[in-house]
Scaffold this motif. Structure first.
Motif, PDB file in Angstrom:
ATOM      1  N   ASN A 252       0.795  -1.213   0.000  1.00 58.85           N
ATOM      2  CA  ASN A 252       0.000   0.000   0.000  1.00 58.85           C
ATOM      3  C   ASN A 252       0.836   1.276   0.000  1.00 58.85           C
ATOM      4  O   ASN A 252       0.595   2.190   0.782  1.00 58.85           O
ATOM      5  CB  ASN A 252      -0.948  -0.025   1.217  1.00 58.85           C
ATOM      6  CG  ASN A 252      -2.016   1.053   1.115  1.00 58.85           C
ATOM      7  OD1 ASN A 252      -2.366   1.447   0.000  1.00 58.85           O
ATOM      8  ND2 ASN A 252      -2.501   1.541   2.234  1.00 58.85           N
ATOM      9  N   ASN A 253       1.833   1.295  -0.868  1.00 55.65           N
ATOM     10  CA  ASN A 253       2.637   2.502  -1.034  1.00 55.65           C
ATOM     11  C   ASN A 253       3.040   2.570  -2.512  1.00 55.65           C
ATOM     12  O   ASN A 253       3.964   1.891  -2.950  1.00 55.65           O
ATOM     13  CB  ASN A 253       3.866   2.432  -0.110  1.00 55.65           C
ATOM     14  CG  ASN A 253       4.722   3.677  -0.205  1.00 55.65           C
ATOM     15  OD1 ASN A 253       4.769   4.331  -1.247  1.00 55.65           O
ATOM     16  ND2 ASN A 253       5.397   4.007   0.892  1.00 55.65           N
ATOM     17  N   ALA A 254       2.311   3.418  -3.254  1.00 56.14           N
ATOM     18  CA  ALA A 254       2.496   3.468  -4.712  1.00 56.14           C
ATOM     19  C   ALA A 254       3.901   3.933  -5.092  1.00 56.14           C
ATOM     20  O   ALA A 254       4.422   3.554  -6.142  1.00 56.14           O
ATOM     21  CB  ALA A 254       1.451   4.392  -5.342  1.00 56.14           C
ATOM     22  N   THR A 255       4.519   4.739  -4.205  1.00 59.10           N
ATOM     23  CA  THR A 255       5.884   5.193  -4.491  1.00 59.10           C
ATOM     24  C   THR A 255       6.844   4.015  -4.511  1.00 59.10           C
ATOM     25  O   THR A 255       7.712   3.912  -5.377  1.00 59.10           O
ATOM     26  CB  THR A 255       6.344   6.204  -3.417  1.00 59.10           C
ATOM     27  OG1 THR A 255       5.295   7.154  -3.224  1.00 59.10           O
ATOM     28  CG2 THR A 255       7.608   6.915  -3.835  1.00 59.10           C
ATOM     29  N   GLU A 256       6.672   3.122  -3.530  1.00 60.26           N
ATOM     30  CA  GLU A 256       7.544   1.936  -3.487  1.00 60.26           C
ATOM     31  C   GLU A 256       7.326   1.057  -4.719  1.00 60.26           C
ATOM     32  O   GLU A 256       8.269   0.487  -5.262  1.00 60.26           O
ATOM     33  CB  GLU A 256       7.261   1.128  -2.214  1.00 60.26           C
ATOM     34  CG  GLU A 256       7.681   1.859  -0.961  1.00 60.26           C
ATOM     35  CD  GLU A 256       8.368   0.932   0.036  1.00 60.26           C
ATOM     36  OE1 GLU A 256       8.343  -0.288  -0.192  1.00 60.26           O
ATOM     37  OE2 GLU A 256       8.910   1.452   1.017  1.00 60.26           O
ATOM     38  N   TYR A 257       6.067   0.946  -5.128  1.00 58.63           N
ATOM     39  CA  TYR A 257       5.752   0.168  -6.334  1.00 58.63           C
ATOM     40  C   TYR A 257       6.509   0.749  -7.531  1.00 58.63           C
ATOM     41  O   TYR A 257       7.149   0.008  -8.294  1.00 58.63           O
ATOM     42  CB  TYR A 257       4.235   0.205  -6.566  1.00 58.63           C
ATOM     43  CG  TYR A 257       3.735  -0.619  -7.734  1.00 58.63           C
ATOM     44  CD1 TYR A 257       3.960  -1.990  -7.798  1.00 58.63           C
ATOM     45  CD2 TYR A 257       2.998  -0.016  -8.761  1.00 58.63           C
ATOM     46  CE1 TYR A 257       3.483  -2.747  -8.865  1.00 58.63           C
ATOM     47  CE2 TYR A 257       2.513  -0.766  -9.825  1.00 58.63           C
ATOM     48  CZ  TYR A 257       2.764  -2.126  -9.872  1.00 58.63           C
ATOM     49  OH  TYR A 257       2.281  -2.866 -10.927  1.00 58.63           O
ATOM     50  N   ALA A 258       6.472   2.089  -7.636  1.00 59.68           N
ATOM     51  CA  ALA A 258       7.162   2.739  -8.759  1.00 59.68           C
ATOM     52  C   ALA A 258       8.668   2.510  -8.684  1.00 59.68           C
ATOM     53  O   ALA A 258       9.314   2.291  -9.717  1.00 59.68           O
ATOM     54  CB  ALA A 258       6.850   4.240  -8.771  1.00 59.68           C
ATOM     55  N   ILE A 259       9.229   2.527  -7.474  1.00 59.64           N
ATOM     56  CA  ILE A 259      10.675   2.288  -7.327  1.00 59.64           C
ATOM     57  C   ILE A 259      11.024   0.889  -7.831  1.00 59.64           C
ATOM     58  O   ILE A 259      11.976   0.697  -8.590  1.00 59.64           O
ATOM     59  CB  ILE A 259      11.112   2.477  -5.855  1.00 59.64           C
ATOM     60  CG1 ILE A 259      10.985   3.961  -5.461  1.00 59.64           C
ATOM     61  CG2 ILE A 259      12.541   1.995  -5.630  1.00 59.64           C
ATOM     62  CD1 ILE A 259      11.159   4.235  -3.982  1.00 59.64           C
ATOM     63  N   SER A 260      10.223  -0.098  -7.433  1.00 61.14           N
ATOM     64  CA  SER A 260      10.461  -1.473  -7.896  1.00 61.14           C
ATOM     65  C   SER A 260      10.341  -1.585  -9.412  1.00 61.14           C
ATOM     66  O   SER A 260      11.123  -2.275 -10.062  1.00 61.14           O
ATOM     67  CB  SER A 260       9.470  -2.442  -7.254  1.00 61.14           C
ATOM     68  OG  SER A 260       9.610  -2.434  -5.867  1.00 61.14           O
TER      69      SER A 260
HETATM   70  C1  LIG Z   1       6.248   5.185   0.840  1.00 63.68           C
HETATM   71  O1  LIG Z   1       7.551   4.801   0.427  1.00 63.68           O
HETATM   72  C2  LIG Z   1       8.454   5.883   0.305  1.00 63.68           C
HETATM   73  C3  LIG Z   1       9.729   5.327  -0.314  1.00 63.68           C
HETATM   74  O2  LIG Z   1      10.180   4.199   0.339  1.00 63.68           O
HETATM   75  C4  LIG Z   1       8.655   6.522   1.654  1.00 63.68           C
HETATM   76  O3  LIG Z   1       9.556   7.604   1.557  1.00 63.68           O
HETATM   77  C5  LIG Z   1       7.317   7.004   2.197  1.00 63.68           C
HETATM   78  O4  LIG Z   1       7.467   7.515   3.493  1.00 63.68           O
HETATM   79  C6  LIG Z   1       6.302   5.861   2.195  1.00 63.68           C
HETATM   80  N1  LIG Z   1       4.982   6.388   2.520  1.00 63.68           N
HETATM   81  C7  LIG Z   1       4.272   5.925   3.519  1.00 63.68           C
HETATM   82  C8  LIG Z   1       2.945   6.565   3.742  1.00 63.68           C
HETATM   83  O5  LIG Z   1       4.661   5.015   4.249  1.00 63.68           O
END
Ligand SMILES: *[C@@H]1O[C@H](CO)[C@@H](O)[C@H](O)[C@H]1NC(C)=O
Ligand SMILES: *[C@@H]1O[C@H](CO)[C@@H](O)[C@H](O)[C@H]1NC(C)=O
Ligand SMILES: *[C@@H]1O[C@H](CO)[C@@H](O)[C@H](O)[C@H]1NC(C)=O
Length: 379
Positions: A252-260
């Motif tokens: 549940n973290n779209a940013t992490e998905y994009a990193i992968s």
């Molecule tokens: C989502 O992942 C990013 C990159 O790892 C991180 O910086 C961010 O704090 C995360 N967001 C949440 C809501 O956990």
């Protein structure tokens, strides 16, 4: 040219890879021969003229003129080839061109369910086909490959399917196509062991198929970078992969998905250049039917809005061919939408017809990518 049976025309993926290398060097040899011939003309024609007792100045003049004529000729040759419409069409374009790739998903599903040759588990399937009235579909001559067509095409190949349960269902459809449903029923239980890899060698056609359980995008990039570190000569011929639903539900973290996905993209690009591996596919996420999802957590996390957010990462990281990336999209979302809500019981996994259609889209893409024309459909 008459319509030969497919098996007489179809070269399998392994052979095509070998042929590609061959034709390049043949062209090279042609150019070298032409150069040698020109050198001989420049050298020997003046010598022959010397035999006619011409003065040294005249010989120099003639050989100079010859040299200039040949040099200008060689440089102008590419521009002097006859205009395209003077070449008979059947020589100019023997294969469906790559523009057909973008029309591969022009399919339709029947509303009705039909009984299928089946076991007790699954006795119905929706039927689907390419849209018959579509001009592009007619021009590109898409067709469902038969068992023997598919065996010919994949003979000697190593295919990897990696991802979540959507990839597993694509693997099942592919095995159904090349082995037949009876044989697949026998291995079904092994293939569907929860959360594990599966590997099968179909000896009759020398097809090796690996299913890699890789539910998160990070698992896909790990697997791909592992392939990158293996021997250059042992690499799959076709890879189809996809992940997103597990990232959505459990991380549940779209940013992490994009990193992968970015890591995956880089890893795939280096894999495809070092191994000249061109048959790479993305197994997209299906349409989620929220009301049918089976747990409250899924209903909360796997909404249409969340689907959009994750799909935007797929688009934004430019991992797909349509945005310049390495993977050709097998559009499971489109296919599952076309199949309709009645095609899913749990809101995630659809009727086999969706994954069958994806497999036939992939097979037709392989034909196009390897410059082969499928047998004319009988209408
Ligand atoms: C989502 O992942 C990013 C990159 O790892 C991180 O910086 C961010 O704090 C995360 N967001 C949440 C809501 O956990
Ligand atoms: C696969 O290829 C091998 C050798 O290249 C051939 O002997 C065999 O008959 C082929 N099998 C099928 C099903 O085409
Ligand atoms: C997939 O990735 C997750 C999260 O990074 C990890 O916990 C898990 O062990 C991996 N699974 C496999 C099969 O590699």
């Amino acid at each position: 040219m008459g319509v030969l049976p497919f098996s007489h025309r179809c070269k399998n993926l392994r052979r095509i890879a070998e042929d590609d290398g061959g034709s390049g060097s043949r062209e090279m040899i042609g150019a070298v021969q032409l150069g040698l011939l020109a050198a001989c003309v420049v050298l020997f024609v003046p010598l022959v003229m010397a035999g006619w007792h011409l003065s040294r100045n005249k010989i120099l003049f003639f050989s100079g003129a010859l040299f200039i004529t040949l040099a200008v000729g060689v440089h102008l040759m590419p521009y002097l080839s006859p205009p395209e419409d003077l070449i008979p069409r059947k020589i100019a374009a023997p294969f469906p061109d790559s523009s057909c790739i973008r029309s591969l998903h022009r399919v339709e599903f029947a509303d009705a369910w039909r009984r299928d040759e089946c076991s007790e588990i699954r006795c119905t399937k929706k039927s689907w086909n390419w849209i018959d009235s579509d001009d592009e579909v007619l021009r590109c001559e898409f067709q469902k490959l038969t068992k023997s067509d598919a065996s010919d095409l994949l003979n000697g190949s190593w295919i990897v399917l990696a991802g979540d349960s959507q990839a597993r269902l694509v693997a099942l459809s592919l095995l159904n196509l090349v082995l037949g449903s009876n044989q697949v029923e026998a291995i079904r239980e092994d293939l569907f062991k929860r959360h594990s890899d599966y590997s099968i060698m179909a000896n009759e056609i020398g097809l090796k198929l690996d299913f890699i359980w890789a539910p998160y995008a990070a698992n896909l990039s790990d697997y791909t970078s592992k392939l990158n570190h293996q021997d250059v000569n042992s690499s799959p011929d076709v890879i189809a992969m996809g992940a997103g639903l597990w990232d959505m539900l459990h991380i549940n973290n779209a940013t992490e998905y994009a990193i992968s996905l970015k890591l995956l993209r880089d890893s795939l690009i280096s894999l495809s250049t070092s191994r000249s591996l061109h048959h790479l596919f993305w197994i997209g996420m299906p349409k989620l039917i929220n009301a049918k999802l089976t747990t409250p957590e899924k209903k909360r996390m796997m909404t249409a809005g969340m689907w959009d957010l994750y799909q935007n990462q797929v688009a934004g990281t430019k991992i797909l061919k349509q945005s310049g990336g390495p993977l050709l999209n097998l559009d499971i979302h489109l296919l599952s939408s076309l199949c309709g809500e009645d095609g899913t019981v749990d809101g995630i996994h659809y009727d086999d017809s969706v994954y069958d259609a994806a497999v036939h889209v992939m097979m037709n893409a392989l034909l196009i990518q390897s410059n082969q024309k499928p047998r004319r459909r009988s209408r």
